[in-house]
Design an enzyme around this catalytic site. Structure first.
Site, short mmCIF file in Angstrom:
data_model
loop_
_atom_site.label_atom_id
_atom_site.label_comp_id
_atom_site.label_asym_id
_atom_site.label_seq_id
_atom_site.Cartn_x
_atom_site.Cartn_y
_atom_site.Cartn_z
N ASP A 36 123.54 -131.56 32.39
CA ASP A 36 123.47 -130.16 31.97
C ASP A 36 123.09 -129.35 33.21
O ASP A 36 122.58 -129.91 34.20
CB ASP A 36 122.43 -130.02 30.86
CG ASP A 36 122.27 -128.58 30.39
OD1 ASP A 36 123.30 -127.92 30.17
OD2 ASP A 36 121.13 -128.12 30.26
N ASP A 73 121.76 -125.45 33.25
CA ASP A 73 120.66 -124.50 33.14
C ASP A 73 119.38 -125.18 32.68
O ASP A 73 119.35 -125.91 31.70
CB ASP A 73 121.04 -123.39 32.16
CG ASP A 73 122.22 -122.58 32.66
OD1 ASP A 73 122.20 -122.18 33.85
OD2 ASP A 73 123.17 -122.36 31.89
#
Length: 218
Positions: free
Chosen positions: A7, A9
């Site tokens: 991922d 953010d």
């Protein structure tokens, strides 16, 4: 080949690129400050709580893209990278990516944030593969619509399955690093789920499941 999925953010980045892009536009008075900040904060809170409507949010967040030419957007993003994003990239994040690269793993970033914002960031890490929510482009301009499947919650799994078939790969032995309970569907699919500076819900679940937890901060 083993896949290492990240991922972006609040995982590889010490912050949220999507929210920060909105603040970047506000600070340059490129959007109405009061209205944009209010809406941006609401959507950010919805995301953290796991109740974000990705189509509603995308229509909002793609609007500043649709109002500008590709050339102007590229100039703005270059400033955004220098001023906002590079300070969000810590040495631990770079080292984690390099560890998997040195292991010979296929590196992939999968993120709900749109591909306009995220592609240059992923390139900064030297990662070739990206799955992100794609704004639809018509006549060389962005629109406020999503192209295809949004890369969010179960949509991440759908997009990943398509990508795996296309690249003749599988999730055998795969790693997935994320901070968010929104990624639960994908965490359940991999051999090595890792919670990174996780939100409260994911922290509790990781402890209950015995999943590895790490920090990439400091």
């Amino acid at each position: 080949m083993t896949i290492a999925i990240f991922d972006l953010d609040n995982t590889l980045l010490c912050g949220d690129s999507d929210y920060s892009w909105g603040q970047f536009l506000v600070n340059r008075q490129l959007v109405d400050q009061e209205a944009y900040e209010k809406a941006n904060l609401k959507f950010f809170q919805d995301y953290q709580q796991g109740v974000l409507d990705i189509y509603e949010y995308s229509a909002f967040s793609f609007k500043p893209l649709a109002e500008r030419s590709m050339d102007e957007l590229q100039r703005l993003h270059k400033q955004f990278m220098e001023e906002i994003i590079r300070p969000m990239i810590g040495e631990k994040s770079r080292a984690l990516v390099e560890h998997h690269r040195n292991e010979g793993h296929v590196l992939l970033v999968i993120t709900a944030t749109n591909s306009f914002i995220t592609r240059p960031i992923v390139q900064e890490f030297g990662i070739k593969h990206l799955l992100a929510t794609d704004p639809k482009i018509v006549d060389n301009r962005y629109t406020t619509e999503i192209e295809g499947i949004p890369c969010f919650k179960e949509g991440k799994v759908q997009r990943l399955k398509i990508w795996l078939r296309k690249n003749r790969l599988s999730l055998d032995g795969a790693w997935f690093y994320t901070d968010s309970i929104n990624d639960l569907a994908l965490l359940k699919k991999v051999a090595h789920p890792v919670a990174v500076d996780a939100d409260e819900q994911l922290t509790e679940l990781a402890a209950a499941q015995g999943w590895k937890t790490i920090t990439l901060r400091g």
